[in-house]
Write an enzyme that holds these catalytic residues in place. Structure first.
Site, PDB file in Angstrom:
ATOM      1  N   ASP A 289      66.700 168.495 -14.664  1.00 24.71           N
ATOM      2  CA  ASP A 289      67.874 167.408 -14.146  1.00 24.71           C
ATOM      3  C   ASP A 289      67.165 166.026 -14.611  1.00 24.71           C
ATOM      4  O   ASP A 289      68.133 164.987 -14.712  1.00 24.71           O
ATOM      5  CB  ASP A 289      68.014 167.727 -12.624  1.00 24.71           C
ATOM      6  N   GLY A 290      65.860 165.757 -14.550  1.00 25.53           N
ATOM      7  CA  GLY A 290      65.391 164.507 -14.976  1.00 25.53           C
ATOM      8  C   GLY A 290      65.746 164.102 -16.513  1.00 25.53           C
ATOM      9  O   GLY A 290      66.067 162.919 -16.594  1.00 25.53           O
ATOM     10  N   ASN A 368      72.451 159.706 -10.059  1.00 28.83           N
ATOM     11  CA  ASN A 368      72.272 160.044  -8.826  1.00 28.83           C
ATOM     12  C   ASN A 368      72.583 159.450  -7.390  1.00 28.83           C
ATOM     13  O   ASN A 368      73.333 159.512  -6.699  1.00 28.83           O
ATOM     14  CB  ASN A 368      70.770 160.834  -8.654  1.00 28.83           C
ATOM     15  N   ASP A 398      64.497 153.296   8.099  1.00 35.32           N
ATOM     16  CA  ASP A 398      63.688 153.132   6.787  1.00 35.32           C
ATOM     17  C   ASP A 398      64.596 152.741   5.677  1.00 35.32           C
ATOM     18  O   ASP A 398      63.657 152.296   4.542  1.00 35.32           O
ATOM     19  CB  ASP A 398      63.216 154.391   6.574  1.00 35.32           C
TER      20      ASP A 398
END
Length: 525
Positions: A289-290, A368, A398
């Site tokens: 996917d990268g 993404n 966070d």
């Protein structure tokens, strides 16, 4: 016997008090004086300080609200200016292209004049829409209820009596009308509105002319990927007679292997890379996917169809297997093929310290997600979030994830977000470890514009990253503006979009995989 209470005279003639009497009188008098002073002075002083502090805090709160409104207005104005600038540049490029076409064909200028007059008319209509955006939208892209009564009633009087009240629907996004959804989403039958199931429609791509150029992108530092790339490039050139583009790194590897690969083409700088979409018909990715994310990041505008082969650790967007690449590419070159349109987010950073719009940053396109976090700071993030012009919430935790539906199985899922089919149009709003148990993730419609502002009273800076890269700092007063980009990423499907999605979550996540409940007793009566 009374000498202890009498006054004695010293040798120098001055009067003095006995030590016992002196000590008793001094302590008593001092005690009374201190109490009196405290009673007289302290209460008014404390009350005065409290009143001043309250007034001062209210003044600071008023100033903070004013600054927040100024920041919001500035961010909104700059975002609108950036949008108008983009439209102007697109229209200018279109006019220049038309002029070159007319000059190259030796045609008359009448076509150019007609096109310019049409563009001017469209701009006038768009300006009128912006001036009356909140009113009733009336135009050629609208649908009237009375347009559907064409089925020949017995007589006009009975038809007029049975006829419903007329109404008009139009689709507006920031003042622009679009007729692309006119017949796909909503249909009319005698004044009744029915919606089509657009998400269930599989998108198909059919070539009008055969592809001639293929771009191959590979995962680096992988021996198996390099070997497959060598074999695939040779096969595409010899058997399919295609032009091959690769990255400069890959071309150097191919030439190091053999001088046979000198026919492979590449680009020199970023300017040439921005023109790849005008040369490339198809993209083949060899990795996970990268690699698909890297392929999408190379194109700042339209993206050619991507055929992703699974050669990585994650395969949510890579449905094809490299062992059968010849059969897969053959079927894709002949077509038609099923594709998934994966939407991207378009992001801008509006700096509070910017003196002009050129000092702002963007656009950044992500497939993404966009992540805003506290970085190395020990303080919580403090983010004010707005959807269009409506306040959403203040994020304390966070961080925050703004994700596409394609990225719903990535960081958003790890933070507690839902898995969403990639063809569902929407933006995921997922908090990271929020300090409120009621802060649950949201899914917002695709046409909204999200604005995340770091308030001036934030205790620390925030950090934003785009698909896990290009990390940038957000100072108090800075804003991040995100909206859906107009250029999706088309990825080829092995079977169809839904089957590929379900197979990916079963294989990649082992979704809902458990042993079947055992049965060791008699059947129930």
């Amino acid at each position: 016997m009374f000498s202890s209470n009498s006054t004695t005279t010293s040798t120098n003639g001055n009067a003095s008090v006995s030590p016992a009497e002196n000590g008793f009188i001094d302590s008593f008098s001092l005690l009374n004086s201190e109490k009196t002073v405290q009673e007289l002075i302290q209460p008014p002083l404390v009350d005065g300080i409290d009143d001043n502090l309250i007034e001062f805090s209210e003044a600071l709160r008023t100033v903070a609200k004013a600054l927040r409104r100024v920041t919001e207005g500035k961010a909104s104005a700059q975002a609108e200016a950036a949008e108008w600038k983009r439209k102007y540049e697109l229209q200018r490029a279109r006019n220049l292209q038309l002029e070159k076409k007319v000059l190259s064909t030796g045609g008359h200028s009448s076509e150019l004049d007609v096109e310019r007059s049409t563009n001017l008319k469209d701009q006038t209509i768009l300006s009128d829409e912006n001036n009356d955006r909140c009113g009733l939208c009336i135009g050629k892209d609208d649908i009237c209820a009375h347009e559907v009564f064409r089925d020949g009633e017995p007589d006009s009087d009975s038809k007029r009596m049975m006829r419903k009240a007329s109404f008009r629907l139009s689709w507006c996004c920031k003042g622009e009308k679009s007729e692309s959804h006119k017949h796909d989403i909503v249909s009319f039958e005698k004044g009744n509105i029915t919606t089509a199931e657009r998400s269930n429609k599989q998108i198909s791509l059919k070539w009008e002319s055969a592809p001639h150029t293929v771009l191959i992108l590979t995962k680096p530092n992988s021996t198996s990927v390099r070997i497959l790339c060598l074999e695939m490039v040779r096969w595409l050139k010899e058997q399919k007679k295609l032009n091959i583009f690769v990255e400069p790194r890959v071309k150097a590897e191919l030439l190091a292997e053999s001088s046979y690969y000198s026919f492979v083409q590449t680009w020199v700088d970023d300017k040439d890379m921005l023109l790849l979409h005008t040369k490339v018909d198809l993209i083949v990715t060899l990795g996970g996917d990268g690699t698909v994310l890297w392929a999408a990041s190379m194109f700042k505008g339209p993206v050619p169809p991507i055929v992703p082969f699974s050669l990585g650790s994650l395969g949510f967007m890579t449905p094809f297997y490299s062992e059968h690449y010849r059969e897969c590419i053959n079927s894709i070159l002949h077509g038609p093929i099923s594709i998934t349109l994966r939407h991207r987010l378009q992001c801008h950073i509006i700096r509070d310290a910017a003196k002009s719009e050129y000092e702002n940053e963007g656009p950044m396109l992500v497939l993404n997600e966009v992540t805003i976090d506290r970085g190395i700071s020990s303080f919580l993030t403090n983010l004010e979030c707005y959807c269009d012009n409506s306040f959403v919430t203040c994020v304390q935790g966070d961080g925050l994830i703004l994700s596409t539906t394609s990225g719903s199985t990535a960081y958003s899922l790890a933070a507690g977000g839902s898995m969403v089919h990639p063809q569902v149009p929407g933006i995921l709003f997922t908090p990271i470890c929020p300090h409120s148990l009621s802060f649950r993730p949201l899914i917002l419609p695709e046409h909204v514009t999200l604005r995340v502002v770091v308030p001036f009273n934030s205790r620390s800076h925030s950090w934003v990253s785009f698909d896990g890269k290009d990390r940038k700092q957000l100072a108090p007063g800075d804003a991040l503006v995100c909206s859906m980009a107009p250029w999706p990423v088309p990825t080829a499907c092995q079977s169809d979009s839904t089957s590929d999605f379900l197979r990916s979550i079963h294989d990649g996540l082992h979704w809902n995989l458990r042993k079947t409940q055992s049965f060791d007793g008699p059947p129930e009566p």
